[in-house]
Scaffold this motif. Structure first.
Motif, mmCIF file in Angstrom:
data_model
loop_
_atom_site.group_PDB
_atom_site.id
_atom_site.type_symbol
_atom_site.label_atom_id
_atom_site.label_comp_id
_atom_site.label_asym_id
_atom_site.label_seq_id
_atom_site.Cartn_x
_atom_site.Cartn_y
_atom_site.Cartn_z
ATOM 1 N N LEU A 236 -66.467 -24.081 -26.881
ATOM 2 C CA LEU A 236 -67.158 -24.572 -26.035
ATOM 3 C C LEU A 236 -68.042 -25.674 -25.755
ATOM 4 O O LEU A 236 -67.853 -26.261 -24.755
ATOM 5 C CB LEU A 236 -68.638 -24.359 -26.537
ATOM 6 N N VAL B 102 -65.865 -17.406 -26.099
ATOM 7 C CA VAL B 102 -66.047 -18.811 -27.140
ATOM 8 C C VAL B 102 -66.533 -18.760 -28.375
ATOM 9 O O VAL B 102 -67.084 -18.047 -29.462
ATOM 10 C CB VAL B 102 -67.317 -19.073 -25.846
ATOM 11 N N THR C 92 -68.060 -21.855 -31.008
ATOM 12 C CA THR C 92 -69.253 -22.632 -30.773
ATOM 13 C C THR C 92 -69.518 -22.921 -32.526
ATOM 14 O O THR C 92 -69.806 -22.126 -33.129
ATOM 15 C CB THR C 92 -70.124 -22.728 -29.850
ATOM 16 N N HIS D 251 -77.018 -23.772 -27.996
ATOM 17 C CA HIS D 251 -76.278 -24.162 -26.872
ATOM 18 C C HIS D 251 -76.142 -23.437 -25.334
ATOM 19 O O HIS D 251 -76.547 -22.820 -25.209
ATOM 20 C CB HIS D 251 -74.917 -24.471 -27.627
ATOM 21 N N LEU E 93 -73.901 -21.463 -23.870
ATOM 22 C CA LEU E 93 -73.089 -20.258 -24.147
ATOM 23 C C LEU E 93 -73.981 -19.538 -23.304
ATOM 24 O O LEU E 93 -73.297 -18.243 -22.775
ATOM 25 C CB LEU E 93 -73.452 -19.792 -25.301
ATOM 26 N N ALA F 149 -71.667 -19.190 -19.995
ATOM 27 C CA ALA F 149 -70.094 -19.275 -20.888
ATOM 28 C C ALA F 149 -70.248 -17.489 -20.045
ATOM 29 O O ALA F 149 -69.097 -16.849 -19.848
ATOM 30 C CB ALA F 149 -69.911 -19.459 -22.509
ATOM 31 N N LEU F 150 -71.008 -16.622 -21.195
ATOM 32 C CA LEU F 150 -71.035 -15.171 -20.863
ATOM 33 C C LEU F 150 -71.341 -15.242 -19.571
ATOM 34 O O LEU F 150 -70.924 -14.531 -18.971
ATOM 35 C CB LEU F 150 -72.268 -14.850 -21.634
ATOM 36 N N CYS G 223 -69.226 -14.101 -28.225
ATOM 37 C CA CYS G 223 -69.627 -15.980 -28.527
ATOM 38 C C CYS G 223 -69.134 -15.402 -30.348
ATOM 39 O O CYS G 223 -70.311 -14.609 -30.653
ATOM 40 C CB CYS G 223 -70.303 -16.557 -27.944
ATOM 41 N N VAL H 104 -71.363 -10.812 -29.234
ATOM 42 C CA VAL H 104 -71.839 -11.800 -29.591
ATOM 43 C C VAL H 104 -72.874 -12.035 -30.909
ATOM 44 O O VAL H 104 -73.208 -11.172 -31.058
ATOM 45 C CB VAL H 104 -73.046 -12.043 -28.846
ATOM 46 N N ILE I 290 -76.273 -16.185 -32.780
ATOM 47 C CA ILE I 290 -76.819 -16.995 -31.642
ATOM 48 C C ILE I 290 -78.234 -16.199 -30.463
ATOM 49 O O ILE I 290 -78.754 -17.215 -30.005
ATOM 50 C CB ILE I 290 -75.290 -17.110 -30.485
ATOM 51 N N HIS J 99 -80.396 -10.422 -28.810
ATOM 52 C CA HIS J 99 -79.586 -10.183 -27.374
ATOM 53 C C HIS J 99 -79.436 -8.899 -27.198
ATOM 54 O O HIS J 99 -80.037 -8.475 -25.560
ATOM 55 C CB HIS J 99 -78.167 -10.371 -28.105
#
Length: 206
Positions: free
Chosen positions: A56, A81, A83, A88, A91, A94-95, A102, A126, A130, A134
């Motif tokens: 990341l 990704v 990390t 963060h 993230l 990035a998605l 991730c 994911v 994280i 989600h």
């Protein structure tokens, strides 16, 4: 069939660790590594790996920038990704930029291999640590009609950030942040950001 992997990380320890891990896994073959975003774009263009494991935080480029570049030079490559920072802000960006997954760097070896295989099969993976909620949040996001970018801007506003601060966090211009916020307000049927945050919270988005 063996899938090829390229690791992008500026820490030799991480690159070496992934190399050792994949060496024991016949279905995944490490074909190269890169220590920066720019080198990654060159190497991916040459090697065209099936999967790119991307740190990341790189010294020269933000992950969303690298992802956008990778999508141009090698659209078929899957991007995961990697990390050490589970919460963060980057993230979500990035998605949104097109990452297929991730994962946290402390993931166990067997879990990493399993996750990479799932991504290669076409799934988006994911790490639950994280974003623990989600899947339920994704459902709420789909129902609300908000794009991921609109949601990200609204989430930062809910944390008390001003438009200039949101622009700095996301790398967007202030005008773009304003546009996303106005669009989010319209979709949520809210007259101002306070009302929008309240409605988003009720909908399970925050």
């Amino acid at each position: 069939m063996t899938a090829t992997v390229l690791v992008v990380d500026d820490h030799p320890v991480v690159r070496d660790g992934v190399t050792l891990l994949l060496r024991a896994e016949p279905s995944l073959k490490l074909i190269g590594s890169a220590e920066s975003g720019r080198v990654a774009l060159l190497r991916v263009g040459e090697l065209r790996p099936d999967l790119i494991l991307l740190d990341l935080r790189l010294p020269d480029m933000l992950a969303p920038e690298v992802i956008a570049g990778l999508r141009q030079v090698h659209p078929a490559g899957r991007i995961v990704v990697f990390t050490a920072h589970g919460d963060h802000q980057g993230l979500l960006a990035a998605l949104d930029a097109g990452a297929n997954g991730c994962l946290l760097k402390d993931v166990a070896g067997t879990d990493l291999v399993s996750a990479l295989r799932r991504v290669l099969r076409g799934e988006r993976v994911v790490d639950p640590r994280i974003m623990p909620d989600h899947s339920s949040r994704s459902d709420a996001l789909a129902r609300s009609g908000l794009t991921r970018r609109e949601y990200e801007v609204l989430r930062l506003a809910a944390q008390g950030q001003t438009n200039p601060e949101i622009a700095e966090t996301t790398g967007l211009t202030r005008n773009t942040v304003k546009t996303y916020l106005q669009s989010a307000l319209h979709k949520l049927g809210a007259r101002n950001r306070v009302e929008a945050i309240g409605k988003a919270s009720e909908a399970g988005l925050l």
